[in-house]
Design an enzyme around this catalytic site. Structure first.
Site, mmCIF file in Angstrom:
data_model
loop_
_atom_site.group_PDB
_atom_site.id
_atom_site.type_symbol
_atom_site.label_atom_id
_atom_site.label_comp_id
_atom_site.label_asym_id
_atom_site.label_seq_id
_atom_site.Cartn_x
_atom_site.Cartn_y
_atom_site.Cartn_z
ATOM 1 N N HIS A 83 -2.121 -4.256 -5.284
ATOM 2 C CA HIS A 83 -1.479 -4.023 -3.977
ATOM 3 C C HIS A 83 -2.476 -4.500 -2.676
ATOM 4 O O HIS A 83 -3.707 -4.232 -2.984
ATOM 5 C CB HIS A 83 -1.208 -2.697 -3.824
ATOM 6 C CG HIS A 83 -2.083 -1.705 -3.347
ATOM 7 N ND1 HIS A 83 -2.390 -1.380 -2.068
ATOM 8 C CD2 HIS A 83 -2.609 -0.807 -4.032
ATOM 9 C CE1 HIS A 83 -3.321 -0.430 -1.987
ATOM 10 N NE2 HIS A 83 -3.575 -0.017 -3.161
ATOM 11 N N CYS A 84 -2.007 -4.698 -1.658
ATOM 12 C CA CYS A 84 -2.671 -4.993 -0.398
ATOM 13 C C CYS A 84 -1.889 -4.215 0.752
ATOM 14 O O CYS A 84 -1.098 -3.222 0.240
ATOM 15 C CB CYS A 84 -2.964 -6.300 0.230
ATOM 16 S SG CYS A 84 -1.529 -7.563 -0.037
ATOM 17 N N SER A 85 -1.747 -4.425 1.788
ATOM 18 C CA SER A 85 -1.048 -3.667 2.949
ATOM 19 C C SER A 85 0.549 -3.949 2.687
ATOM 20 O O SER A 85 1.237 -3.066 2.496
ATOM 21 C CB SER A 85 -1.454 -3.941 4.200
ATOM 22 O OG SER A 85 -2.741 -3.594 4.616
ATOM 23 N N ALA A 100 0.792 -1.120 -0.354
ATOM 24 C CA ALA A 100 -0.065 0.071 -0.043
ATOM 25 C C ALA A 100 0.803 1.282 -0.053
ATOM 26 O O ALA A 100 0.429 2.297 -0.659
ATOM 27 C CB ALA A 100 -0.761 -0.080 1.340
#
Length: 371
Positions: free
Chosen positions: A303-305, A230
């Site tokens: 994306h993720c975290s 992220a």
């Protein structure tokens, strides 16, 4: 919605999105449910959906990943990019002994610009004195990379001796010490043409200096699909340097960073054992495919975290559906380019169900992907 119901939906979308020629066309249909808050945002957000590539039986025929053949001892610019972008807990490049990059060009060319963290080869392998660094010290590096200005002639060939004698001297000197150096295909010019933002006139050697470096998302499909965190998705310098046009945001709470500039697919996913992906996976796959098939073709960042679990599930689903790879082959491809990718067990089980839905039978077992 169950996986069986999703199979019906995919079949309906498949039929409705084909013209008389049988080729997929764009559609604005999206999966229903509450996984998204405004599923697609940004300019031209109605162009978000492409039907899965299916045959007359409405299931995919498995295919095998095909990579360009690279001779042993060589490495492509994309592979170098992913080495420099690797993360495992923290960016690998922060470790001073992660990779030793030796610039085998002239001092003037090195001082003008070189691959980030590279050292002038003469500081390690002197043309007359030989190796200036102990063998014990060299063995601490996981990778030793050499590059000349350009070219990819086989080591030991007459052309290589003419084009890059200094590189050959370094290569054979290191090999004689038991090292296993690799050579950058196309040299500095090929790398710089693709990744000028990872080239610098500055000497970056110390660990403190390395911590100031920008770490980029992994490149999963060349000049097309990237996967990262992220924080990377919120760094406009990264977005601009990679020419990202579309973003799949798979976080529960992280906001879309540039909604006025980029097109977003927002998936509000949690990285836990209860999160269902039945609607998110086909929706994300269509969004990514539409971006890559656009005119002009876009570039997508998923994306993720941390760029490990949720984003990996999305990337794997796309590779299965639109490259027609089994989950096992897709996972191997992803791991080769982003070693830290690790979908949680809940996601892996759902990806296995998605594989069976796409191909009509089980191809990969849980044991295959837990090894």
């Amino acid at each position: 919605m169950t996986w069986k119901e999703m199979g019906v939906l995919l079949s309906r979308v498949n039929n409705s999105c084909r013209g008389s020629s049988g080729e997929p066309v764009n559609t604005s249909e999206t999966a229903s449910g509450s996984i998204c808050d405004g599923e697609v945002r940004g300019a031209d957000s109605d162009r978000c959906s492409v039907a899965p590539i299916q045959n007359n039986e409405r299931v995919l025929v498995p295919a095998f990943p095909v990579s360009a053949h690279v001779e042993r001892g060589y490495i492509t610019p994309q592979q170098v990019y992913n080495l420099l972008s690797a993360e495992e807990g923290q960016p690998a490049l922060y470790d001073s002994y992660y990779i030793l990059i030796l610039d085998c060009r002239s001092t003037e060319r090195y001082e003008d610009s070189h691959v980030v963290t590279a050292r002038a080869a003469v500081t390690v392998i002197h043309p007359v004195l030989g190796c200036l660094v102990s063998c014990v010290e060299l063995q601490k590096y996981s990778t030793i990379l050499l590059y000349a200005e350009e070219g990819c002639s086989p080591v030991g060939s007459a052309k290589a001796r003419t084009d890059s004698p200094d590189l050959l001297h370094c290569f054979f000197q290191l090999s004689s010490l038991g090292m296993d150096p690799v050579i950058l295909l196309g040299g500095f010019s090929a790398f710089h043409a693709l990744y000028p933002f990872l080239c610098t006139p500055l000497m970056v050697l110390l660990e403190a200096e390395r911590h100031t470096l920008t770490i980029y998302p992994s490149e999963i499909l060349e000049e097309a699909l990237f996967q990262g965190s992220a924080s990377q998705a919120s760094d406009y310098r990264i977005i601009n340097n990679l020419h990202i046009t579309h973003v799949v945001n798979a976080t529960a709470n992280w906001p879309d960073a540039f909604p006025g500039t980029l097109r977003y697919l927002r998936l509000r996913l949690s990285d836990d054992a209860q999160q269902e992906l039945v609607e998110a996976l086909p929706l994300a796959s269509r969004f990514i495919s539409s971006a890559l098939m656009g005119d002009p073709a876009g570039r997508v960042l998923v994306h993720c975290s941390a760029g490990r679990s949720r984003s990996s599930a999305v990337t794997l689903a796309f590779l299965m559906e639109h490259r027609r790879w089994s989950l096992l082959h897709a996972l191997r491809w992803l791991k080769e380019r982003r070693a830290c990718s690790a979908p949680n067990m809940n996601f892996l089980r759902q990806l296995l169900s998605y594989e069976e839905l796409l191909f009509g039978s089980k191809i990969t077992s849980l044991n295959d992907i837990r090894r």
